[in-house]
Design an enzyme around this catalytic site. Sequence first.
Site, PDB file in Angstrom:
ATOM      1  N   ALA A  74       6.662   2.575 -51.994  1.00 21.93           N
ATOM      2  CA  ALA A  74       7.103   2.701 -53.381  1.00 21.93           C
ATOM      3  C   ALA A  74       8.225   3.725 -53.450  1.00 21.93           C
ATOM      4  O   ALA A  74       8.233   4.607 -54.279  1.00 21.93           O
ATOM      5  CB  ALA A  74       5.939   3.124 -54.262  1.00 21.93           C
ATOM      6  N   SER A  75       9.179   3.621 -52.526  1.00 19.31           N
ATOM      7  CA  SER A  75      10.239   4.629 -52.504  1.00 19.31           C
ATOM      8  C   SER A  75      11.218   4.425 -53.650  1.00 19.31           C
ATOM      9  O   SER A  75      12.010   5.284 -53.959  1.00 19.31           O
ATOM     10  CB  SER A  75      10.980   4.618 -51.181  1.00 19.31           C
ATOM     11  OG  SER A  75      11.468   3.329 -50.918  1.00 19.31           O
ATOM     12  N   CYS A  76      11.154   3.252 -54.263  1.00 17.76           N
ATOM     13  CA  CYS A  76      12.094   2.979 -55.348  1.00 17.76           C
ATOM     14  C   CYS A  76      11.386   3.194 -56.667  1.00 17.76           C
ATOM     15  O   CYS A  76      10.571   2.388 -57.062  1.00 17.76           O
ATOM     16  CB  CYS A  76      12.574   1.540 -55.296  1.00 17.76           C
ATOM     17  SG  CYS A  76      12.724   0.897 -53.648  1.00 17.76           S
ATOM     18  N   ILE A  77      11.668   4.287 -57.318  1.00 17.05           N
ATOM     19  CA  ILE A  77      11.011   4.567 -58.600  1.00 17.05           C
ATOM     20  C   ILE A  77      12.024   4.398 -59.733  1.00 17.05           C
ATOM     21  O   ILE A  77      13.011   5.095 -59.761  1.00 17.05           O
ATOM     22  CB  ILE A  77      10.439   5.999 -58.627  1.00 17.05           C
ATOM     23  CG1 ILE A  77       9.476   6.217 -57.459  1.00 17.05           C
ATOM     24  CG2 ILE A  77       9.784   6.261 -59.952  1.00 17.05           C
ATOM     25  CD1 ILE A  77       8.263   5.346 -57.452  1.00 17.05           C
TER      26      ILE A  77
END
Lengths: 103, 417
Positions: A100-103
């Site tokens: 979930a590195s893309c927030i």
Amino acid sequence: MSEVLIAGKSVSVNEEGYLTDPSQWNREIAEQIAAEVNITLTPKHWEVLEYLREKQQAGEMLNIRKIGKSGIVDIKEFYQLFPGGPLKNASKIAGIPKPASCI
Amino acid sequence: MKKLLILGAGTAGTMMLNKLRHRLDKKEWEITIVENDPNHYYQPGFLFVPFGIYNKTEIVKPKADFFPNHIHAVWDEVVKIEPENNQVLLKNNDPLAYDVLLIATGCTPDPAETPGLQGELWEKDIFTFYTYEGSCALHDKLENWEGGKLVINIVDMPIKCPPAPLEFTFLAEAFFTNKGMRDKVDITFVTPMSGPFTKPVASKMLSGLLAERNIHSVHDFYIEKVDEANKKIVSYDEKEVPFDLLITIPTNKGAAMVAASGLDEGDDLNFAVTDKHTLQSKQFENIFVIGDATNLPASKAGSVAHFEGEVLTENILEFIAGKPLTHQFDGHSNCFIETGYGQASVIDFNYEVQPLPGKFPVPGIGPLSLLGISRINHWGKLAFKWAYWNMLLKGIPFPISTNMSMAGKEEEAATEA
Ligand SMILES: Cc1cc2nc3c(=O)[nH]c(=O)nc-3n(C[C@H](O)[C@H](O)[C@H](O)COP(=O)(O)OP(=O)(O)OC[C@H]3O[C@@H](n4cnc5c(N)ncnc54)[C@H](O)[C@@H]3O)c2cc1C
């Protein structure tokens, strides 16, 4: 979430095919998932996979940038090893959740 | 006297300064804030300046105007924190000692991370609206631009205000349409993510809207460099997107002093390792972190800093009283997404729950429609500016609960996405 048979073992995966329990993973499973995306695992691939599993277990955020700084591969090599979406593919093969590195 | 030290007087630092001065006994606690830039920029305004919706003067005010009485302000750059000695080193002044430290140094775009961005084409054909100067320079460029290939590219995640690049894209589309030159502009949105937004239901809604507005989108594109001679952006796996005008959202990095103090994750992004529920540093119990400076898996936004502030104020008071920290931040984020033509959408989510359709803030009534597009949502976005200067910075609570509420949200949407 559903149960599927990978390399002769029953494992639970989410809708996108990511293992939901990293402890159900083994090397044969990794090889079979890799084969599905046309990747043959070399020692370099395994080094990356081990790194990902280790960081994921430590609760660290995973992103392409961090892998480029891992000392194992640079970003360019990471793309060559796992073409397309390298972090997504590598995570799926490593049996860890989609980062979930893309927030 | 005990000493509470705040680093950074942006959105979060200023808000906490007001809240804590109000709550801490003036006879017992001295509060000092350190900041190196005397101007406070209303960063959400950077999105509107390029299109002339806001004037560049209306989004800057002196930081000191928002400071309460009975505090000390030190105008200097923080060079390093020495947690073992409980002190902070400054560039031009003597070190400052602290009993409790709050890091609120935010994050900034760093175009130097990507080869070719800041070269010959910088601020000629390559712009960013993520800084005040960049946003003003882009305004001047757009006034006379005659059209061509407009490319909007996010270099890497995380970035502050994740919807802003998409909002810029929608506003640009409307801007050129209103100018009567939409047929001369080819717009492409290029992102390292696998869809236009980070969360599935919102991403689906937004990719539909991009298609409807005839905006191309390229996903999974991780930029390596700019080919300056041929005006193309090139990805690590050698995909190319040509441009005439490139709008970049460069790598966002925390303050270098965070890494210099050994408080980061060691990935050169300089975000401070922070407990995602208590907002305490994971390494030192008398250090707390808020806003864009943290490594939390939450959006980096002013609204998030606001919700964090409610929790953090209580936790700092508990820490000082020697009690366990009982207040938990749930990752609550709430933001408006401008969609052009005087309309906007609004999303509300947290660590566990992605943005869902519904009504907000009053369940079933609104007036704002979550994930819907309406004129009233756009007014909400514009009203945020007033609330920012007059309520948020002064630490006055909004009429929205700190923890996200599921009331008014349609849960079925999540399973359909
Ligand atoms: C284009 C754009 C649009 C946005 N739109 C929205 C929106 O619509 N809604 C929303 O909620 N948020 C929005 N945001 C995000 C919002 O502005 C930030 O999340 C918010 O300002 C974060 O507050 P902060 O206090 O953590 O950081 P900042 O407000 O950036 O403050 C950090 C402060 O620390 C100071 N500092 C840094 N390093 C040092 C040092 N070494 N020594 C001394 N001082 C230092 C800086 O000068 C700065 O004043 C937007 C941001 C941008 C760029």
